[in-house]
Design an enzyme around this catalytic site. Structure first.
Site, PDB file in Angstrom:
ATOM      1  N   LYS A 131       0.806  -1.257  -0.112  1.00 38.44           N
ATOM      2  CA  LYS A 131      -0.089   0.019   0.065  1.00 38.44           C
ATOM      3  C   LYS A 131       0.927   1.312   0.035  1.00 38.44           C
ATOM      4  O   LYS A 131       1.862   1.365   0.497  1.00 38.44           O
ATOM      5  CB  LYS A 131      -0.933   0.068   1.300  1.00 38.44           C
ATOM      6  CG  LYS A 131      -1.940   0.898   1.494  1.00 38.44           C
ATOM      7  CD  LYS A 131      -2.785   0.741   2.665  1.00 38.44           C
ATOM      8  CE  LYS A 131      -3.935   1.888   2.623  1.00 38.44           C
ATOM      9  NZ  LYS A 131      -4.706   1.446   4.078  1.00 38.44           N
ATOM     10  N   SER A 150      -9.150   1.256   2.555  1.00 41.05           N
ATOM     11  CA  SER A 150      -8.350   2.253   1.755  1.00 41.05           C
ATOM     12  C   SER A 150      -7.124   1.148   1.078  1.00 41.05           C
ATOM     13  O   SER A 150      -6.440   1.877   0.496  1.00 41.05           O
ATOM     14  CB  SER A 150      -7.699   3.220   2.708  1.00 41.05           C
ATOM     15  OG  SER A 150      -7.054   2.668   3.823  1.00 41.05           O
ATOM     16  N   SER A 167      -9.887  -1.587   6.710  1.00 39.80           N
ATOM     17  CA  SER A 167      -9.140  -1.147   5.479  1.00 39.80           C
ATOM     18  C   SER A 167      -8.237  -2.257   4.833  1.00 39.80           C
ATOM     19  O   SER A 167      -7.894  -1.863   3.640  1.00 39.80           O
ATOM     20  CB  SER A 167      -8.214   0.241   5.745  1.00 39.80           C
ATOM     21  OG  SER A 167      -9.049   1.302   6.270  1.00 39.80           O
TER      22      SER A 167
END
Length: 565
Positions: free
Chosen positions: A164, A241, A265
């Protein structure tokens, strides 16, 4: 990272009037933990909150997202899989490289080419180090060819992984989707501790992937990379996310990923994209090296960096590496007798909660899981967890009390103040802001939260503590809880604005500090991935991972997305 808890101030605001009107509910059968839980909001206020969000959806969100959905071209499909390496497990790849059945260079090349093929479809990659990764792979092969024993025992030898973009990978973009000033380059000067541990175990980082601005939403969109799309239907969201990770894992362009989790997330994109993720016991995996960072000492209680993988069976290995010297606390090498694990399940949050009831596809997945585990001889029972109707409110209020989160609204001169949120809101309203709507609203809600009545904070904390005590008492050291990930599978892009109250299904486990595994269970009738969460007590991660692997083996887990003819 954050998910949708930022809008939960509506719950806090409305529930303040009812903070003193506690309702008492009796627990269910004797197998459930003792105690009389209380809610700290009244039922009509929860109904009002739900109605306001429903009205927002009907009048604004659903019409706009529907128009966008029907006017978009037909869903694009990812290319077909053409290399058997792409479907191998991470553990199998490492073993094959170690025994010279595969060369690390061939493995890394296969995933690099796959990323290049699928990224134009799903829009997941922010920055990459493909050339360096290929050199890393060649170095591994050279050492093995030379008989170098120093790398032979690396558990992830030659395994490619993706990260990420909010987690630091040396030399790659590291801004967490946040806007940067003209001419400014925000690249990581060093690896985050979690990335360094994966590298030390022999893994090879390939790229960093998309996240919403400051990780402040459940759909992975920012003004610089755009929206990450779902590989099963590009008209749908990949979630957030850690949405870039979910999209690459789901499209077979990554085998192992590193995300983060504070309100689902990691688990939400895994659910939407049909892959696996695990939120570990708090503070077991390093949390440093993340953007935004946070100086609040309460941060590690809610936030963690989290392994993601295409297969549940690869999660224990990744977690053991990430946990480092804390891995012995999790006893991941300890074999679990499957039939000794007690299983509870909750089909849906109560009708008196703010969230939606679970839909047919997710309910059917839960029923299949329950039926299978009973057939395997496990003790499987429903759990009536009183007080669950207020899980959203108490979790959201607790998270909104976090201070010194380094978003665009953070002022180092006044670290405990959110005064920058109001000018940013004005800039957004006058079309001069570089930030996204969800980031601006989050700043305003955090600013408002600085004035939360103390009695409301105490009521929320008391509720959260009592709810956690009941669930921990039920789970003990030998039980897990099957819990819906969300009421429905992946939805149209933008639709989360009217589904944000469903965040309670995810963030309840962050608020309670429990480990939880997202388990893929194939595809539902609509062709969208389905799955469920398996939670365990603190430091009992191995139990949720064991049950997750059993369900993955029974129902197939990840299913390749539709591909081009």
């Amino acid at each position: 990272m954050w998910g949708g808890e930022q809008l939960s101030w509506f719950s806090a605001l409305l529930s303040g009037a009812a903070a003193g009107k506690a309702k008492v509910h009796q627990d269910g059968p004797a197998r459930h933990p003792a105690g009389s839980p209380t809610t700290f909001t009244s039922r009509w206020l929860r109904w009002l909150i739900y109605s306001l969000i429903w009205l927002l959806g009907v009048l604004v969100v659903r019409p706009f997202t529907f128009i966008s959905f029907v006017t978009k071209p037909r869903s694009r499909r990812v290319p077909a899989l053409d290399n058997p390496i792409l479907t191998m497990k991470a553990s199998s790849i490492a073993a094959a490289i170690r025994t010279r059945k595969l060369r690390a260079e061939d493995v890394v090349a296969a995933f690099v080419e796959r990323i290049k093929a699928v990224n134009p479809v799903v829009n997941a990659v922010v920055d990459q180090r493909f050339a360096d990764a290929m050199q890393d792979a060649r170095d591994i092969d050279a050492k093995l060819d030379a008989g170098d024993e120093s790398i032979a025992d690396m558990p992830l030898l030659g395994v490619p992984f993706t990260v990420k973009e909010s987690i630091a990978v040396k030399g790659l973009s590291f801004r967490g989707g946040q806007p940067v000033r003209d001419g400014e380059e925000r690249c990581a000067r060093e690896d985050a501790p979690s990335v360094a541990r994966l590298r030390a175990a022999g893994a090879v980082p390939l790229c960093v992937t998309n996240t919403p601005e400051s990780c402040l939403w459940w759909e992975s969109y920012n003004a610089y990379t755009g929206s990450t799309l779902n590989p099963y239907d590009t008209r749908l969201t990949a979630g957030g996310s850690s949405g870039g990770e979910g999209a690459l894992l789901g499209s077979a362009a990554s085998i192992m990923g590193l995300g983060s989790d504070i309100a689902g997330s990691c688990r939400l994109p895994a659910f939407f994209c049909g892959v696996a993720g695990h939120k570990p016991t708090p503070a077991v995996v390093p949390w440093k090296g993340h953007a935004p960072e946070c100086d609040d000492p309460r941060w590690p209680n809610f936030f963690t960096q989290a392994p993601m993988a295409r297969y549940v069976s690869d999660l224990p290995l990744a977690l053991k590496v990430l946990a480092g010297d804390k891995a012995p606390q999790l006893r991941l090498d300890e074999k679990v007798d499957l039939r000794s694990v007690r299983v509870y399940y909750i089909e849906s949050e109560p009708s008196s909660a703010c969230s939606d009831r679970v839909g047919a596809e997710v309910r059917a997945a839960m029923a299949r899981a329950v039926q299978h585990l009973r057939a395997r001889g496990l003790d499987v029972q429903p759990l009536q967890l009183a007080g669950l109707e207020d899980a959203f409110g108490s979790a959201a209020i607790a998270m909104l009390q976090l201070r010194r989160v380094h978003t665009v609204h953070y002022d180092p001169a006044r670290p405990d103040s959110m005064h920058r949120a109001w000018p940013e809101l004005w800039r957004f309203l006058t079309c001069r802001s570089r930030s996204t709507l969800h980031s601006v609203i989050a700043g305003v809600l955090f600013a408002i939260a600085t004035r939360t009545p103390e009695r409301l904070v105490r009521a929320a904390d008391a509720h959260r503590t009592a709810l956690g005590a009941r669930l921990e008492a039920a789970l003990g050291t030998d039980a897990v809880l099957l819990y819906p990930s969300l009421p429905e599978p992946a939805h149209r892009i933008g639709l989360f604005w009217c589904k944000l109250l469903n965040s309670s299904y995810l963030m309840v486990f962050n608020a309670l500090g429990l480990p939880v595994t997202q388990v893929p269970l194939g595809l539902g009738q609509s062709g969208r991935p389905v799955g469920l969460q398996v939670a365990a007590n603190k430091y009992q991660d191995r139990l949720s991972l064991t049950i997750g692997q059993e369900l993955e083996a029974a129902f197939g887990g990840w299913v390749p997305p539709p591909s081009k003819e």
